[in-house]
Motif scaffolding. Structure first.
Motif, short mmCIF file in Angstrom:
data_model
loop_
_atom_site.label_atom_id
_atom_site.label_comp_id
_atom_site.label_asym_id
_atom_site.label_seq_id
_atom_site.Cartn_x
_atom_site.Cartn_y
_atom_site.Cartn_z
N GLN A 1 4.17 67.43 -3.00
CA GLN A 1 3.15 66.75 -3.82
C GLN A 1 3.27 65.33 -4.07
N ALA A 2 4.67 65.03 -4.15
CA ALA A 2 5.05 63.39 -4.49
C ALA A 2 4.59 62.63 -3.33
N ALA A 3 4.92 63.12 -2.31
CA ALA A 3 5.13 62.84 -0.76
C ALA A 3 3.32 62.34 -0.54
N ARG A 4 2.37 63.42 -0.71
CA ARG A 4 0.98 63.27 -0.81
C ARG A 4 0.46 62.28 -1.57
N SER A 5 1.04 62.00 -2.82
CA SER A 5 0.66 61.07 -3.75
C SER A 5 1.08 59.59 -3.08
#
Length: 331
Positions: free
Chosen positions: A321-325
């Motif tokens: 999720q952090a990478a997507r952000s």
């Protein structure tokens, strides 16, 4: 996007002792960059030193009260380490049917291994330059065979070899303690350290090699010179002293595997908050925001062996999720 890597992956170790459950988690969470899990809770031979000692060619190690020590022949500790690695590869193969893309496998690098393994006299292999060279050569051959086995089992995969080197900075600074604890082993010359890492990286024959360390003061410039494709580190340990080396690494095409998610149970912020420091670093370095997704892979800060199983699953999902952000909002 650079298809050698992907936006997020794990470090290596997970809690528990169920190889199938670990492989299911590692492949299900990171659909485009799975990793081969390590489960040190199973005991000696599943720990990172014992697991890598089991890969050595014509060198064998056994467990002594003080740690792993080289011996003359493969004993039950070597056999146990190899059996567990085989079990982990079986599980990985089961959950990667038809997979094509990067696949990360981990082993301890030559310098951390030399600092941890003992000679017959009880001193670290690191104390003997000749023994250190022999160990690195044995490791290189063992890794060549391991990579071939991974390719055979997961033919569509592009293996990424991660060398775990948490003791690298201590080796360079002469901070590795002797068996008595009263003195430290002499610092190893930087060119010798660099050459050994370059030789190990060479066994991957054009495939990418990453060096991981969750210790402070990772030697980014030395690792770049050794030809590694990526550096994996605990982002919280960076200081502004590292800025120039990181800026040069990114501009030179080195991938940053940024450990931004705590490795042991902790309250997790929202995914965007976890990568705020990465964005701040980017602005400080004056790098183009669109380079972020090209240059950074999000990971936990370190292995997750010390975490609860439930937290480990959440932490890995949080990395995705952090990478997507980061990709959606680079600025």
């Amino acid at each position: 996007m650079n298809d050698t890597f992907a936006p997020a992956t794990g470090i290596g170790s997970l809690p528990g002792d169920d190889a199938r459950e670990a492989a299911k988690t590692a492949t299900g969470t990171f659909e485009d960059f799975p990793f081969l899990p390590e489960l040190p809770a199973r005991g000696p031979g599943a720990d990172m030193i014992g697991r890598t000692a089991g890969m050595l060619v014509e060198l064998y190690a056994r467990v002594e009260p003080s740690g792993w020590r080289l011996g003359d022949r493969p004993g039950r500790d070597t056999k146990r380490a190899r059996a567990w690695l085989g079990e982990d590869l079986d599980a990985l193969e089961e959950f990667t049917q038809g997979y094509e893309g990067p696949l990360k496998i981990q082993a301890v690098g030559p310098w951390t291994l030399a600092a941890a393994l003992e000679l017959r006299n009880g001193e670290a292999v690191l104390s003997d330059p000749g023994a250190s060279r022999d160990l690195a050569a044995s490791l290189a051959e063992g890794l060549r065979l391991h990579l071939a086995e991974v390719r055979r089992r997961v033919p569509g995969a592009r293996p990424v070899l991660q060398l775990d080197e948490p003791s690298l900075t201590a080796v360079l600074r002469g901070q590795v303690r002797s068996a008595s604890g009263y003195r430290t082993h002499r610092a190893v010359d930087r060119q010798v350290v660099e050459a050994a890492l370059r030789d190990i990286a060479g066994v991957h024959e054009g495939g990418p090699v990453v060096v991981h360390s969750c210790a402070p003061d990772v030697p980014f410039a030395l690792l770049r010179r050794a030809g590694v494709a990526g550096v994996s580190f605990d982002f919280a340990l960076l200081t502004e002293r590292d800025d120039d080396a990181i800026g040069e690494a990114v501009e030179g095409g080195t991938r940053l595997l940024a450990g931004v998610v705590p490795g042991t149970d902790a309250a997790l912020s929202d995914p965007a908050g976890s990568v705020m420091g990465v964005r701040t670093l980017w602005r400080r370095l004056g790098l183009r925001p669109e380079l972020l997704a090209e240059a950074v892979t999000v990971t936990p800060a370190c292995g997750l062996a010390g975490a609860s199983p439930e937290y480990a699953r959440r932490a890995l999902a949080h990395c995705v999720q952090a990478a997507r952000s980061l990709a959606d909002n680079p600025e």
